[in-house]
Design an enzyme around this catalytic site. Structure first.
Site, PDB file in Angstrom:
ATOM      1  N   GLY A  28       0.786  -1.255  -0.025  1.00 38.32           N
ATOM      2  CA  GLY A  28      -0.054   0.020   0.101  1.00 38.32           C
ATOM      3  C   GLY A  28       0.769   1.397  -0.053  1.00 38.32           C
ATOM      4  O   GLY A  28       0.322   2.474  -0.056  1.00 38.32           O
ATOM      5  N   CYS A  34       5.539  -2.451  12.927  1.00 39.59           N
ATOM      6  CA  CYS A  34       4.182  -2.504  12.492  1.00 39.59           C
ATOM      7  C   CYS A  34       3.002  -2.576  13.320  1.00 39.59           C
ATOM      8  O   CYS A  34       2.003  -2.026  13.231  1.00 39.59           O
ATOM      9  CB  CYS A  34       4.095  -3.148  11.245  1.00 39.59           C
ATOM     10  SG  CYS A  34       4.137  -4.698  11.113  1.00 39.59           S
ATOM     11  N   CYS A  43      10.095 -10.989   9.732  1.00 46.03           N
ATOM     12  CA  CYS A  43       8.966 -10.622   8.881  1.00 46.03           C
ATOM     13  C   CYS A  43       9.368 -11.230   7.480  1.00 46.03           C
ATOM     14  O   CYS A  43       8.614 -12.040   6.746  1.00 46.03           O
ATOM     15  CB  CYS A  43       8.164  -9.724   8.892  1.00 46.03           C
ATOM     16  SG  CYS A  43       6.727  -9.394   7.903  1.00 46.03           S
TER      17      CYS A  43
END
Length: 384
Positions: free
Chosen positions: A3, A193, A95
């Site tokens: 995004g 995040c 991640c």
């Protein structure tokens, strides 16, 4: 597609290069109301909508894949358990290792795709001998090879980083503006995040609770108290609230976390100087290098830290066995040419030969000029 502007431009470039591209946004949180706050947070509802609009603009299919359960297990829970053990993990590397280039890549290959394409600033190339190689981006100020240092050669076979040769982030934003992407001026995300308010200490307190204990100096004398060792990390100076000043009147820093004893050890800035780092959990970002003899490398311990020179060795160790260690009974160690400050157990040390990423290891042990840290989950350190 996160995004953000980087993945948007990366997707557009991949389309222009003739690839059959599908946009995928990863749903990593099961909190339905998760929202973005300025530059904090990512993978939110707003981010998914931004990624969809970009996909529509460049004319590619778009999907949201739910990896929230895997993300919680492999990243969030790992983050909590590492802090509980007195270590300082890097969730972005975890991640990339467990989600973006393992879970996502595995699913993509299973569905018939050839590669995962992201907006990371790094370069991957195939050498004449057939081996893959990861290198820094052309612009070191934006280089993101550190957070990709956990990737293996098998994973690099299926990676694309179209932004690797972009001179500056401003050029990516200008390109996004020319393409009509609304994300052209969207702020970059930063911090962790899954802790969008940036209060890591408060977040850990919610998950681990209070565990009061003592703050002690190098001699073992109590100089303060704390609500939980998970609220501290090696090198920390602020927020110690010490009741006794140092004899020399100088500031004191966190030297070691001892969760078993519920102790935080503090000392002088000079005591932070690390001369060697070592770890049993390591991987190679390409062909395994020859390590029969020590070799010169540069090592980087944070995403935006300066790489420092040292000598890399692979050696036998009698340290307690780790379930996730790479080669049982062996560890990687780097003897640093100059002492390095603020090194915490749990950090990732990424190894470079020039701009080439050799691999990485998780720091289990450090040797200090006047103090030895230990990886034994809060075991006593020894003073030299």
């Amino acid at each position: 597609m996160s995004g953000g502007v980087d993945s948007a431009v990366a997707a557009a470039r991949a389309v222009e290069q003739g690839h059959d591209v599908v946009g995928v946004h990863l749903a990593l949180s099961r909190m339905g109301g998760t929202l973005r706050t300025g530059s904090r947070g990512c993978c939110t509802i707003e981010d998914a909508m931004d990624a969809r609009r970009v996909s529509d603009k460049i004319g590619i299919p778009f999907y949201v894949w739910d990896f929230s359960e895997r993300f919680k297990r492999d990243v969030v829970d790992d983050f909590v358990s590492e802090y509980a053990a007195g270590r300082t993990p890097n969730p972005c590397l975890r991640c990339n290792e467990k989600i973006k280039f393992e879970a996502l890549l595995d699913k993509a290959i299973e569905l018939g795709f050839d590669a995962v394409c992201t907006g990371h600033y790094a370069r991957v190339e195939r050498l004449p001998n057939g081996h893959m190689q990861l290198r820094r981006a052309s612009e070191e100020a934006k280089d993101q090879s550190y957070v990709l240092g956990v990737l293996t050669e098998a994973q690099l076979e299926h990676c694309m980083f179209p932004l690797w040769d972009t001179p500056a982030k401003a050029d990516v934003r200008a390109e996004a503006e020319r393409r009509g992407f609304a994300v052209a001026t969207k702020p970059d995300s930063y911090d962790i995040c899954f802790i969008p308010d940036g209060d890591t200490r408060g977040w850990l307190k919610e998950h681990l609770g209070d565990a009061p204990g003592d703050i002690v100096d190098e001699s073992g004398a109590v100089v303060g108290s704390h609500d939980g060792t998970h609220g501290y990390t090696v090198g920390q100076r602020r927020g110690l609230k010490l009741g006794r000043p140092a004899p020399d009147g100088k500031p004191r820093f966190v030297l070691e976390i001892r969760p078993k004893d519920q102790q935080v050890v503090v000392g002088s800035k000079e005591a932070l100087a690390v001369t060697e780092i070592a770890g049993q959990r390591f991987s190679w970002a390409g062909a395994r290098p020859e390590l029969e003899a020590p070799r010169s490398v540069h090592v980087q311990i944070r995403a935006h830290a300066e790489p420092v020179p040292g000598m890399l060795t692979r050696r036998a160790t009698t340290a307690p066995l780790r379930e996730d260690e790479s080669e049982p009974g062996f560890e990687l160690a780097v003897a640093l040419d100059e002492p390095l400050e603020g090194v915490a157990l749990g950090q990732s040390a990424v190894l470079y030969d020039g701009d080439i990423v050799l691999g990485q290891f998780t720091i289990d042990r450090t040797t200090r000029a006047g103090y030895d840290g230990s990886a034994d989950d809060g075991a006593e350190g020894a003073f030299a």
